[in-house]
Scaffold this motif. Structure first.
Motif, mmCIF file in Angstrom:
data_model
loop_
_atom_site.group_PDB
_atom_site.id
_atom_site.type_symbol
_atom_site.label_atom_id
_atom_site.label_comp_id
_atom_site.label_asym_id
_atom_site.label_seq_id
_atom_site.Cartn_x
_atom_site.Cartn_y
_atom_site.Cartn_z
ATOM 1 N N VAL A 44 0.839 -1.204 0.000
ATOM 2 C CA VAL A 44 0.000 0.000 0.000
ATOM 3 C C VAL A 44 0.874 1.253 0.000
ATOM 4 O O VAL A 44 0.614 2.216 -0.732
ATOM 5 N N THR A 45 1.921 1.237 0.822
ATOM 6 C CA THR A 45 2.817 2.399 0.894
ATOM 7 C C THR A 45 3.457 2.670 -0.460
ATOM 8 O O THR A 45 3.546 3.837 -0.901
ATOM 9 N N ALA A 46 3.901 1.613 -1.147
ATOM 10 C CA ALA A 46 4.529 1.794 -2.453
ATOM 11 C C ALA A 46 3.536 2.338 -3.478
ATOM 12 O O ALA A 46 3.875 3.227 -4.269
ATOM 13 N N ARG A 47 2.299 1.834 -3.446
ATOM 14 C CA ARG A 47 1.305 2.269 -4.425
ATOM 15 C C ARG A 47 0.929 3.733 -4.229
ATOM 16 O O ARG A 47 0.701 4.457 -5.205
ATOM 17 N N TYR A 48 0.860 4.164 -2.994
ATOM 18 C CA TYR A 48 0.409 5.538 -2.710
ATOM 19 C C TYR A 48 1.556 6.426 -2.224
ATOM 20 O O TYR A 48 1.319 7.396 -1.507
ATOM 21 N N ARG A 49 2.786 6.102 -2.627
ATOM 22 C CA ARG A 49 3.943 6.841 -2.142
ATOM 23 C C ARG A 49 3.833 8.336 -2.429
ATOM 24 O O ARG A 49 4.075 9.160 -1.550
ATOM 25 N N ASP A 50 3.455 8.715 -3.642
ATOM 26 C CA ASP A 50 3.363 10.141 -3.976
ATOM 27 C C ASP A 50 2.307 10.836 -3.126
ATOM 28 O O ASP A 50 2.513 11.968 -2.656
ATOM 29 N N MET A 51 1.173 10.185 -2.925
ATOM 30 C CA MET A 51 0.102 10.766 -2.117
ATOM 31 C C MET A 51 0.548 10.938 -0.664
ATOM 32 O O MET A 51 0.283 11.965 -0.032
ATOM 33 N N ILE A 52 1.245 9.920 -0.142
ATOM 34 C CA ILE A 52 1.721 9.987 1.243
ATOM 35 C C ILE A 52 2.727 11.118 1.404
ATOM 36 O O ILE A 52 2.658 11.910 2.353
ATOM 37 N N ASP A 53 3.675 11.203 0.459
ATOM 38 C CA ASP A 53 4.681 12.266 0.540
ATOM 39 C C ASP A 53 4.027 13.641 0.493
ATOM 40 O O ASP A 53 4.442 14.572 1.211
ATOM 41 N N ALA A 54 2.990 13.776 -0.351
ATOM 42 C CA ALA A 54 2.321 15.078 -0.490
ATOM 43 C C ALA A 54 1.579 15.490 0.775
ATOM 44 O O ALA A 54 1.361 16.680 1.020
ATOM 45 N N MET A 55 1.170 14.505 1.595
ATOM 46 C CA MET A 55 0.466 14.828 2.850
ATOM 47 C C MET A 55 1.314 15.696 3.767
ATOM 48 O O MET A 55 0.798 16.545 4.502
ATOM 49 N N PHE A 56 2.617 15.435 3.759
ATOM 50 C CA PHE A 56 3.483 16.030 4.771
ATOM 51 C C PHE A 56 4.325 17.186 4.230
ATOM 52 O O PHE A 56 5.255 17.638 4.885
ATOM 53 N N VAL A 57 3.997 17.660 3.037
ATOM 54 C CA VAL A 57 4.740 18.800 2.467
ATOM 55 C C VAL A 57 4.350 20.090 3.193
ATOM 56 O O VAL A 57 3.168 20.347 3.424
#
Length: 656
Positions: free
Chosen positions: A643-656
């Protein structure tokens, strides 16, 4: 505080009584030796019921034992000898069980996996297990694998179906009927099996890297069959519903145990479960937390469909009953989050429970009986494993009067290490060790044993611990130390009455930038109490706060929106908004506030809440975590790395 010797003595005395009862299997060397004995004891009792097979099939114990022996004789006629490795790729059916035990009866060892697993995984297992025989569910699966089989030492293929075997220049291929005909009149050649001999290879899910082959011996499996009666005491003829994958260690061991006691197993699936529960009316069912959550969610959905007046009655009853059971648990000294109650406080809770008891009985009469009927109405025990059980699910089943026991273990432990006993069903715990099993908690760094109540790494030792990982001595050395202690990879602590309490996975721990270690599972379990949250996975490694990926319950969300003359337009959904509603998106601030409020309330209401448990940024996603898309394991646990790999971009964008 030391572990209470009184509580432990009670469990050990009861365990000893069960173990000292007449058990004809104590002296067996191999698992398959059970079935002729069972056939003699239970004869015409129905063993297996496969109503959704084409055609629907039933087998008595006598017929099942005969079919297993015939399958084994057919394999022996084709050259399968002692310690032959056989890859078995198939899903739940009576024929799976016949093949599994037929292989062992012939002297073979099987490497098992679902027929729906990825092609590359199946080919890897067939090759890594050094199998020379392949048993597949259908000709279609054989066709899928065929182009790569020439590189493997496989020379014999058995179809579990009755399809016409395809012509093949190199492989000998038979279908189920042909194999059984071959073994019909051939004498059986007894095989010499020792308890330490390999019975099966079960490959781990392989969320990172290639899966590892867990070596389970006949001794490992027989230990479970000979000790689980200390937890569950079935009677011959008791009905059992089977829905988990038969090849998986949890369902598999449960089937071996319950069938060894003369129960009747009915195979079902998600599509037919609701109907089969009402038809079969089972006494026992083995499942994972997600299954019990689905029953809970189904009940909640039915409640929301009632009139406002009925809804008020239902939720008032549940509120009063929850107060009743929680006060009852305090009186019984069975509250994990309140371990040091004074005698006065316990007596006070007992009085409150006494006052609430008539109202709880009223709820049973008006509401809970109908919910209980959805499980068939005759459940002696539901048995949960394969993951932690959310507190509200435990409370729900207690309220409706359906006994729910929780066990703990891993594929590497065959699988049961501990289980809650019916007479000491401590909610929130994973139970006390089953007989001949040791569990200790050690410091993650020093590996020194911690005192009672100290949280650390869970180690286990006992006859059910695997023989190791097949052809992987390095991984085996990392998992099992020279003294036989197995590193479970789980975190937990021991209660004063010897119950194991799990708090998370060592590798799942999220470490925030302030150094706080957060175990995601308990917080996720709290969040899914919200009717608007269907699934959730926490993220936030090396961040200032936790974040979350949330799969919303769209039905509940639309009901909320409709009450405010709104309509939530999901991306890619062309459904027009009703004429009297305004269309909004998942990003609308009103939707975002709804989920923010839900997260805040559920997390703060969780016992042991800390400020660092607060969920910060989150994203709503519409793709459910499912087996089909690779985001859930076969036992319905989230594959976090995937799941983390599939949504990596979304996860990274959460914490910008």
């Amino acid at each position: 505080m030391p572990v209470s010797t009184t509580a432990l003595q009670e469990v050990r005395q009861r365990d000893r009584a069960c173990l000292e009862a007449n058990n004809p299997y104590k002296q067996l060397q191999a698992l398959h030796e059970i079935w002729p004995m069972v056939a003699e004891q239970y004869g015409d009792t129905l063993a297996l019921h496969d109503p959704h097979y084409k055609p629907a099939t039933t087998l008595t114990y006598r017929q099942l034992a005969a079919a297993i022996r015939t399958f084994a004789r057919g394999l022996q006629a084709l050259g399968v000898e002692n310690r032959t490795h056989v890859a078995l790729f198939a899903d739940n059916s009576h024929r799976w069980f016949i093949a599994d035990q037929g292989i062992m009866t012939a002297g073979g060892m099987n490497a098992v996996r679902s027929a729906t697993a990825e092609k590359e995984e199946l080919l890897y297992i067939a090759g890594h297990s050094e199998s020379t025989v392949l048993i597949v569910e259908t000709a279609a699966l054989l066709k899928l694998l065929r182009d790569r089989l020439d590189a493997l030492p496989i020379s014999l293929v058995i179809l579990l179906s009755d399809e016409e075997p395809p012509a093949d220049d190199r492989l000998k291929i038979l279908n189920f009927g042909q194999l059984m005909a071959l073994g019909q009149d051939r004498p059986y050649t007894p095989v010499a099996i020792q308890p330490e001999d390999l019975a099966t290879l079960i490959y781990t899910s392989g969320t990172t890297g290639q899966p590892k082959g867990v070596m389970l011996s006949h001794r490992n499996l027989l230990h479970q069959i000979n000790t689980l009666e200390s937890v569950v005491q079935p009677e011959p003829g008791d009905q059992v519903i089977g829905i988990l994958p038969s090849w998986h260690s949890f369902e598999r061991t449960a089937e071996y145990f319950l069938l060894s006691r003369g129960c009747t197993q009915t195979y079902t699936n998600i599509r037919h479960l609701k109907t089969d529960l009402k038809t079969v009316k089972p006494q026992y069912m083995v499942g994972v937390p997600r299954l019990w959550e689905s029953i809970y969610e189904g009940a909640q959905k039915q409640f929301r469909e009632q009139s406002p007046g009925k809804q008020k009655l239902i939720f008032t009853c549940f509120g009063l009953s929850q107060r009743y059971v929680e006060n009852l648990w305090r009186y019984q000294d069975m509250k994990l989050d309140e371990p040091h109650l004074t005698t006065l406080r316990r007596l006070g809770s007992g009085l409150v429970a006494l006052v609430l008891w008539p109202l709880h009985q009223l709820g049973k009469a008006l509401v809970y009986g109908k919910v209980r009927e959805a499980t068939g109405g005759r459940v002696k025990q539901l048995i949960s494993g394969g993951g932690s059980l959310a507190r509200h699910i435990d409370i729900f089943f207690e309220i409706i009067g359906v006994p729910l026991l929780v066990g703990y273990g891993l594929t590497e432990t065959a699988p049961v290490l501990s289980a809650r006993r019916p007479w000491r069903n401590l909610r929130g715990a994973a139970g006390q060790p089953i007989p001949f099993t040791e569990i200790k908690i050690v410091d993650l760094e020093t590996r020194q044993e911690l005192p009672q109540g100290g949280q650390g790494l869970v180690l286990a030792r006992g006859p059910q611990i695997m023989e190791g990982y097949y052809r992987n001595p390095e991984a085996t050395r990392k998992a099992i130390d020279p003294e036989g202690w197995f590193d479970t990879g789980d975190l937990g602590w021991m209660s004063r009455d010897g119950n194991l309490v799990l708090t998370g996975r060592a590798k799942d721990t999220i470490v925030l930038t302030n150094g706080e270690n957060i175990e995601p599972q308990p917080i996720e379990d709290a969040c899914i109490r919200s009717k608007y949250i269907d699934q959730i996975m926490l993220v936030g490694q090396d961040q200032r706060s936790l974040g979350a990926l949330i799969v919303p319950n769209l039905e509940a969300l639309q009901a909320w929106a409709a009450a405010q003359a709104l309509f939530v337009a999901a991306p890619g959904d062309d459904t027009p908004a009703p004429a009297d509603c305004t269309a909004i998106t998942l990003d609308d601030e009103r939707v975002q506030k709804l989920f923010r409020d839900e997260l805040s309330r559920e997390v703060k209401d969780r016992p042991g809440y800390r400020p660092d448990d607060r969920v910060g940024p989150f994203r709503l996603i519409l793709e459910p975590f499912a087996i089909e898309n690779g985001l859930l394991t076969q036992t319905l646990k989230v594959r976090r790395p995937v799941v983390t790999a599939r949504y990596r971009d979304m996860i990274d964008a959460m914490f910008v």
